[in-house]
Design a protein around this motif. Structure first.
Motif, PDB file in Angstrom:
ATOM      1  N   ILE A 168     -20.424 -74.535  44.249  1.00 44.45           N
ATOM      2  CA  ILE A 168     -18.942 -75.254  43.531  1.00 44.45           C
ATOM      3  C   ILE A 168     -18.668 -76.205  43.741  1.00 44.45           C
ATOM      4  N   VAL A 169     -18.062 -76.918  43.429  1.00 44.08           N
ATOM      5  CA  VAL A 169     -17.834 -78.253  44.208  1.00 44.08           C
ATOM      6  C   VAL A 169     -16.212 -78.169  44.219  1.00 44.08           C
ATOM      7  N   THR A 170     -15.277 -78.520  45.331  1.00 47.59           N
ATOM      8  CA  THR A 170     -14.140 -79.169  45.193  1.00 47.59           C
ATOM      9  C   THR A 170     -13.715 -80.188  45.072  1.00 47.59           C
ATOM     10  N   TYR A 171     -12.482 -80.760  45.089  1.00 49.04           N
ATOM     11  CA  TYR A 171     -11.996 -82.448  45.365  1.00 49.04           C
ATOM     12  C   TYR A 171     -10.897 -82.252  47.308  1.00 49.04           C
ATOM     13  N   ARG A 172     -11.521 -83.197  47.609  1.00 54.35           N
ATOM     14  CA  ARG A 172      -9.730 -83.693  48.803  1.00 54.35           C
ATOM     15  C   ARG A 172      -9.323 -84.389  48.404  1.00 54.35           C
ATOM     16  N   ASN A 173      -9.241 -84.836  46.861  1.00 55.85           N
ATOM     17  CA  ASN A 173      -7.443 -85.765  46.982  1.00 55.85           C
ATOM     18  C   ASN A 173      -7.169 -85.902  45.688  1.00 55.85           C
ATOM     19  N   ASP A 174      -6.235 -85.975  44.736  1.00 54.99           N
ATOM     20  CA  ASP A 174      -5.822 -85.592  44.216  1.00 54.99           C
ATOM     21  C   ASP A 174      -6.302 -86.796  42.760  1.00 54.99           C
ATOM     22  N   ALA A 175      -6.676 -87.905  43.343  1.00 59.26           N
ATOM     23  CA  ALA A 175      -7.713 -88.546  42.589  1.00 59.26           C
ATOM     24  C   ALA A 175      -8.717 -88.356  42.179  1.00 59.26           C
ATOM     25  N   GLU A 176      -9.043 -87.828  42.681  1.00 63.77           N
ATOM     26  CA  GLU A 176     -10.724 -87.038  43.033  1.00 63.77           C
ATOM     27  C   GLU A 176     -10.703 -86.284  41.728  1.00 63.77           C
ATOM     28  N   TYR A 177     -10.013 -85.091  41.868  1.00 56.54           N
ATOM     29  CA  TYR A 177      -9.688 -84.212  40.964  1.00 56.54           C
ATOM     30  C   TYR A 177      -9.339 -85.124  39.577  1.00 56.54           C
ATOM     31  N   ARG A 178      -8.426 -85.886  39.397  1.00 51.67           N
ATOM     32  CA  ARG A 178      -7.918 -86.375  38.271  1.00 51.67           C
ATOM     33  C   ARG A 178      -9.142 -87.444  37.658  1.00 51.67           C
ATOM     34  N   ALA A 179      -9.978 -88.142  38.705  1.00 49.94           N
ATOM     35  CA  ALA A 179     -10.896 -88.386  38.047  1.00 49.94           C
ATOM     36  C   ALA A 179     -11.799 -87.830  37.068  1.00 49.94           C
ATOM     37  N   ALA A 180     -12.125 -86.922  37.488  1.00 49.03           N
ATOM     38  CA  ALA A 180     -13.381 -85.697  37.552  1.00 49.03           C
ATOM     39  C   ALA A 180     -12.834 -84.430  36.182  1.00 49.03           C
ATOM     40  N   HIS A 181     -11.064 -84.829  35.999  1.00 49.24           N
ATOM     41  CA  HIS A 181     -10.749 -83.677  34.843  1.00 49.24           C
ATOM     42  C   HIS A 181      -9.336 -83.793  34.993  1.00 49.24           C
ATOM     43  N   ARG A 182      -9.248 -85.008  34.199  1.00 52.50           N
ATOM     44  CA  ARG A 182      -7.927 -85.744  33.711  1.00 52.50           C
ATOM     45  C   ARG A 182      -7.502 -84.923  32.287  1.00 52.50           C
ATOM     46  N   TYR A 198     -17.371 -80.545  48.404  1.00 56.40           N
ATOM     47  CA  TYR A 198     -16.896 -81.706  48.251  1.00 56.40           C
ATOM     48  C   TYR A 198     -17.628 -82.234  46.739  1.00 56.40           C
ATOM     49  N   ALA A 199     -17.607 -82.698  45.167  1.00 50.81           N
ATOM     50  CA  ALA A 199     -17.370 -83.265  44.906  1.00 50.81           C
ATOM     51  C   ALA A 199     -18.360 -84.398  44.689  1.00 50.81           C
ATOM     52  N   SER A 200     -17.924 -85.835  45.833  1.00 50.23           N
ATOM     53  CA  SER A 200     -18.269 -86.958  46.348  1.00 50.23           C
ATOM     54  C   SER A 200     -19.203 -86.773  47.523  1.00 50.23           C
ATOM     55  N   ASP A 201     -19.562 -85.731  47.808  1.00 47.83           N
ATOM     56  CA  ASP A 201     -20.523 -85.335  48.364  1.00 47.83           C
ATOM     57  C   ASP A 201     -22.319 -84.931  48.030  1.00 47.83           C
ATOM     58  N   VAL A 202     -22.011 -84.030  46.922  1.00 46.21           N
ATOM     59  CA  VAL A 202     -23.056 -84.158  46.268  1.00 46.21           C
ATOM     60  C   VAL A 202     -23.341 -85.041  44.560  1.00 46.21           C
ATOM     61  N   PRO A 203     -25.241 -84.737  44.298  1.00 43.23           N
ATOM     62  CA  PRO A 203     -25.269 -85.937  43.686  1.00 43.23           C
ATOM     63  C   PRO A 203     -25.090 -85.369  42.210  1.00 43.23           C
ATOM     64  N   SER A 204     -24.210 -85.541  41.203  1.00 39.18           N
ATOM     65  CA  SER A 204     -23.788 -85.113  39.909  1.00 39.18           C
ATOM     66  C   SER A 204     -25.081 -84.486  39.127  1.00 39.18           C
ATOM     67  N   ASP A 205     -26.647 -84.886  39.448  1.00 44.43           N
ATOM     68  CA  ASP A 205     -27.685 -83.838  38.889  1.00 44.43           C
ATOM     69  C   ASP A 205     -27.500 -82.946  39.543  1.00 44.43           C
ATOM     70  N   GLU A 206     -27.356 -82.298  41.008  1.00 45.60           N
ATOM     71  CA  GLU A 206     -27.120 -81.386  41.028  1.00 45.60           C
ATOM     72  C   GLU A 206     -25.291 -80.097  40.928  1.00 45.60           C
ATOM     73  N   VAL A 207     -25.039 -80.115  40.185  1.00 48.69           N
ATOM     74  CA  VAL A 207     -23.876 -79.657  40.428  1.00 48.69           C
ATOM     75  C   VAL A 207     -24.156 -78.701  38.781  1.00 48.69           C
TER      76      VAL A 207
END
Length: 145
Positions: free
Chosen positions: A90-104, A131-140
């Motif tokens: 599972i991925v999670t997010y470092r901060n609100d900006a990253e989270y909102r970018a992925a889950h508007r 963290y989502a930013s550490d995982v290539p999107s095709d692996e999520v």
């Protein structure tokens, strides 16, 4: 209809201690400031509730209980989607900006998401968290948005 009103009145009448309020808020990964905006009150009001300087209104207790219920449902869905995977991740997010970018569509903060992921990890043995930013999107596989 009358039974529902009686049940609602009984729920409204139950008081919540300042400690209960803070413990639930923190368990949900929410700041007092975020909760204040969500409930339409000032941050100083939430602080006063948590310090026991003002009684916690029944409506605030019910709103917090609703957040707790929705969060529990979210955790259950994530657990169900991960439980039988051979290598759950599972991925999670470092901060609100990253989270909102992925889950508007989500109005929750990244800290809430991290609290959700922690609860999911308790239920899914061997869960890998990144963290989502550490995982290539095709692996999520699951982002638990």
């Amino acid at each position: 209809m009358t039974e529902n009103r009686i049940r609602d009145a009984a729920a409204e009448a139950r008081t919540m201690t300042p400690a209960e309020f803070r413990v639930v808020r923190e368990f949900l990964g929410l700041t007092g400031a975020w909760l204040a905006v969500h409930m339409g009150v000032s941050p100083s009001t939430v602080d006063a509730w948590e310090r026991g300087e003002e009684p916690i209104p029944g409506a605030a207790r019910l709103a917090l209980a609703d957040l707790e219920r929705l969060t529990g449902e979210f955790v259950a869905k994530a657990v169900d989607s991960l439980r039988d995977l051979p290598e759950p991740g599972i991925v999670t997010y470092r901060n609100d900006a990253e989270y909102r970018a992925a889950h508007r569509e989500s109005g929750y903060p990244a800290a809430w998401h991290r609290a959700v992921v922690a609860r999911v990890a308790q239920e899914v043995p061997g869960l890998s968290i990144a963290y989502a930013s550490d995982v290539p999107s095709d692996e999520v596989k699951v982002s638990a948005g």
